[in-house]
Write a protein that holds these residues in place. Sequence first.
Motif, PDB file in Angstrom:
ATOM      1  N   GLU A 161       0.822  -1.230   0.000  1.00 29.74           N
ATOM      2  CA  GLU A 161       0.000   0.000   0.000  1.00 29.74           C
ATOM      3  C   GLU A 161       0.844   1.264   0.000  1.00 29.74           C
ATOM      4  O   GLU A 161       0.419   2.307  -0.468  1.00 29.74           O
ATOM      5  CB  GLU A 161      -0.902   0.025   1.252  1.00 29.74           C
ATOM      6  CG  GLU A 161      -2.115  -0.868   1.152  1.00 29.74           C
ATOM      7  CD  GLU A 161      -2.792  -1.069   2.508  1.00 29.74           C
ATOM      8  OE1 GLU A 161      -3.847  -1.723   2.539  1.00 29.74           O
ATOM      9  OE2 GLU A 161      -2.263  -0.564   3.531  1.00 29.74           O
ATOM     10  N   ASP A 162       2.062   1.161   0.567  1.00 31.08           N
ATOM     11  CA  ASP A 162       2.898   2.357   0.694  1.00 31.08           C
ATOM     12  C   ASP A 162       3.938   2.486  -0.427  1.00 31.08           C
ATOM     13  O   ASP A 162       4.960   3.149  -0.273  1.00 31.08           O
ATOM     14  CB  ASP A 162       3.576   2.389   2.065  1.00 31.08           C
ATOM     15  CG  ASP A 162       4.359   1.103   2.360  1.00 31.08           C
ATOM     16  OD1 ASP A 162       4.253   0.136   1.561  1.00 31.08           O
ATOM     17  OD2 ASP A 162       5.070   1.068   3.381  1.00 31.08           O
ATOM     18  N   THR A 163       3.660   1.878  -1.575  1.00 29.20           N
ATOM     19  CA  THR A 163       4.567   2.008  -2.721  1.00 29.20           C
ATOM     20  C   THR A 163       4.601   3.460  -3.209  1.00 29.20           C
ATOM     21  O   THR A 163       3.544   4.086  -3.331  1.00 29.20           O
ATOM     22  CB  THR A 163       4.065   1.114  -3.885  1.00 29.20           C
ATOM     23  OG1 THR A 163       4.015  -0.235  -3.428  1.00 29.20           O
ATOM     24  CG2 THR A 163       4.978   1.199  -5.091  1.00 29.20           C
ATOM     25  N   PRO A 164       5.792   4.006  -3.475  1.00 29.92           N
ATOM     26  CA  PRO A 164       5.870   5.390  -3.980  1.00 29.92           C
ATOM     27  C   PRO A 164       5.110   5.545  -5.303  1.00 29.92           C
ATOM     28  O   PRO A 164       5.094   4.629  -6.130  1.00 29.92           O
ATOM     29  CB  PRO A 164       7.367   5.609  -4.208  1.00 29.92           C
ATOM     30  CG  PRO A 164       8.059   4.571  -3.386  1.00 29.92           C
ATOM     31  CD  PRO A 164       7.115   3.407  -3.285  1.00 29.92           C
ATOM     32  N   ASN A 169      -1.351  -4.891   2.567  1.00 31.20           N
ATOM     33  CA  ASN A 169      -0.707  -4.283   3.736  1.00 31.20           C
ATOM     34  C   ASN A 169       0.494  -5.141   4.127  1.00 31.20           C
ATOM     35  O   ASN A 169       0.336  -6.276   4.575  1.00 31.20           O
ATOM     36  CB  ASN A 169      -1.723  -4.203   4.884  1.00 31.20           C
ATOM     37  CG  ASN A 169      -1.125  -3.510   6.101  1.00 31.20           C
ATOM     38  OD1 ASN A 169       0.029  -3.762   6.469  1.00 31.20           O
ATOM     39  ND2 ASN A 169      -1.896  -2.621   6.709  1.00 31.20           N
ATOM     40  N   ARG A 170       1.686  -4.573   3.937  1.00 27.64           N
ATOM     41  CA  ARG A 170       2.844  -5.448   4.106  1.00 27.64           C
ATOM     42  C   ARG A 170       3.195  -5.742   5.565  1.00 27.64           C
ATOM     43  O   ARG A 170       4.056  -6.555   5.834  1.00 27.64           O
ATOM     44  CB  ARG A 170       4.056  -4.907   3.351  1.00 27.64           C
ATOM     45  CG  ARG A 170       4.568  -3.573   3.808  1.00 27.64           C
ATOM     46  CD  ARG A 170       5.919  -3.350   3.127  1.00 27.64           C
ATOM     47  NE  ARG A 170       6.256  -1.937   3.062  1.00 27.64           N
ATOM     48  CZ  ARG A 170       7.445  -1.506   2.721  1.00 27.64           C
ATOM     49  NH1 ARG A 170       8.387  -2.352   2.399  1.00 27.64           N
ATOM     50  NH2 ARG A 170       7.694  -0.222   2.684  1.00 27.64           N
ATOM     51  N   TYR A 171       2.519  -5.061   6.486  1.00 30.10           N
ATOM     52  CA  TYR A 171       2.741  -5.366   7.897  1.00 30.10           C
ATOM     53  C   TYR A 171       1.783  -6.459   8.379  1.00 30.10           C
ATOM     54  O   TYR A 171       2.039  -7.136   9.352  1.00 30.10           O
ATOM     55  CB  TYR A 171       2.587  -4.099   8.741  1.00 30.10           C
ATOM     56  CG  TYR A 171       3.549  -3.016   8.290  1.00 30.10           C
ATOM     57  CD1 TYR A 171       4.912  -3.096   8.607  1.00 30.10           C
ATOM     58  CD2 TYR A 171       3.114  -1.965   7.492  1.00 30.10           C
ATOM     59  CE1 TYR A 171       5.796  -2.137   8.157  1.00 30.10           C
ATOM     60  CE2 TYR A 171       4.004  -1.001   7.040  1.00 30.10           C
ATOM     61  CZ  TYR A 171       5.341  -1.088   7.373  1.00 30.10           C
ATOM     62  OH  TYR A 171       6.214  -0.147   6.920  1.00 30.10           O
ATOM     63  N   GLN A 172       0.652  -6.618   7.679  1.00 31.95           N
ATOM     64  CA  GLN A 172      -0.362  -7.591   8.131  1.00 31.95           C
ATOM     65  C   GLN A 172      -0.501  -8.795   7.212  1.00 31.95           C
ATOM     66  O   GLN A 172      -1.036  -9.826   7.610  1.00 31.95           O
ATOM     67  CB  GLN A 172      -1.717  -6.889   8.260  1.00 31.95           C
ATOM     68  CG  GLN A 172      -1.728  -5.838   9.371  1.00 31.95           C
ATOM     69  CD  GLN A 172      -2.986  -4.990   9.348  1.00 31.95           C
ATOM     70  OE1 GLN A 172      -3.933  -5.259   8.620  1.00 31.95           O
ATOM     71  NE2 GLN A 172      -2.990  -3.940  10.152  1.00 31.95           N
TER      72      GLN A 172
END
Lengths: 325, 325
Positions: free
Chosen positions: B102-105, B123-126
């Motif tokens: 989700e947080d890709t530039p 979501n790469r944390y979940q």
Amino acid sequence: MNILPINIVECYQKIKNQLTLTPILTHHALHNLIQGKVFLKAENLQIGGSFKFRGAFNKISQALASSPDIPGFIAGSSGNHAVAVATIARMMGKSALIVMPEDTPMTKITKVKKQKAEIVFYNRYQENREAVVERLAKDSGRHIVPPFNDPDIIVGQGTIIPESFNQLSAMGNTGIQSILLPCGGGGLVSGCAIAASHIFPQSKVYAVEPEHYNDLEKTLETGKQHTNDMQEKTICDSIMTPTVGNVTLPIIQKYNVKAISVSDEDVLKAVHFAAEELNIIVEPGGVVGLAALMRHTNLFFGQHVLVVLSGGNIDPKILMKSFNL
Amino acid sequence: MNILPINIVECYQKIKNQLTLTPILTHHALHNLIQGKVFLKAENLQIGGSFKFRGAFNKISQALASSPDIPGFIAGSSGNHAVAVATIARMMGKSALIVMPEDTPMTKITKVKKQKAEIVFYNRYQENREAVVERLAKDSGRHIVPPFNDPDIIVGQGTIIPESFNQLSAMGNTGIQSILLPCGGGGLVSGCAIAASHIFPQSKVYAVEPEHYNDLEKTLETGKQHTNDMQEKTICDSIMTPTVGNVTLPIIQKYNVKAISVSDEDVLKAVHFAAEELNIIVEPGGVVGLAALMRHTNLFFGQHVLVVLSGGNIDPKILMKSFNL
């Protein structure tokens, strides 16, 4: 001297082992744009950062073949030609003297100094560059390497065409209909026009100029040599010449070259495309061919087009500006 | 599958007409630096901007040969591999689905969208990326194109070596003593190590990692698989992987690859050299081989060295930062 296509092919055979074999790059967005095929010859990756290496190498190696004891070489230029002459002189173990205007930007001075060349500055409002070069050549015994108005230089620049032909053949493409070339003094255009007349006989050659430095366009239109107003602004410093040369112009006329022009805005877009999509740095004066393709799309619709990207000696601030478009 | 050098040579013959023949660049300052010869293979000029095109093209064309009716392809990647898969799928008239954090530039998202790929964010944390990719592949019937841990990918990446050999031969140079390669998941390193064992039998292969992402260096030292702390900072985002793969590691060990590392500062200097002196844009993760050459000069003294510049997908702000050094 009447330059023949065979002179250029023979020159290429002689100098090719000294050149970087610069790639031919493609991008689907350009193919789509003209509904054809676009081949970009990336001479900004040539040794010294521009096609100028070709002509200067031909000139210098010929001079050394006939007079191996020349003490060195001299050139009047603040840009790519200066870097090429300095680079080749260093390779050959000879000295180079570069004549530059006093107000040359520091980045260009640095590039020449890195090649161990000596620099003489002159006042471009009070002195004539050619006169300064000739006087210093006479005083020092150095051999002059002219930027464009010279048969050996023209022949060297033309070697881009046989090289591109070999590469395009290996890629399965030989039918080129248009060739787009940056035009300042006309060395690149005249050399490539001669070679293309034989190697790509179906092709039309386009000389691309910045919009207020379109002396060739006006000269071809009127038949009367036009000189640019050097007070006009352009970001294309490397092709910002008063006029094409008196050696190059007759060749350009003989081979029916067509001249077209582009604006600074067109050029910035092309600088950006090259950096963002192709990962290469092309200077404004070197990218005008691509800018013309993107601007005058209709001229090239459905064709196979060869575009020469001629040099990469850019002010990083302009590169950055292109990213903010 | 035991990959042999001949598999890589045969793959090169099969895919080479689909590739850009990226140039081998040289610069006298690098020759001088190591008192040897340095050959830079500019894969940042490959289609899609990186060597990833080679492996992905091999994987996708093999998949289509055996199952021409596959509806499309899927890959988990936010960078060069994503662009390669999206580009090839478009060329083949198939759909591509890219799984990205989700947080890709935004710049990376834009590059993939330009190739008409569909994007699914996770979501790469979940969530676990591979699990997301496998679920979506199953649901959609799409074929997975893994980024590195796959024999067809490894074989494709290795094609850089026979191609470079052909180019170096034409330049009169075949005796390469060291080969420097960026290392993230190890696809490029393992493929090139296999090919080099036969094609450049006298050469040592170096895998270059960012200094806090040197899992391979530690794994080879201790014999125990090391995993990077993903909280560490590096500008080399494209090779910022938790660890090399379980397919690539045994190959890297078998072929006696040596791992070395470089700092962000080394990398910025190399980005700057490439831009300023060679007119090419190389991303931090793609330039680590050159950074290692410039940093660990003594390792390569007097040698002929092949350095792969693997990609050019840089944030323009980092490119600019390199010019202020």
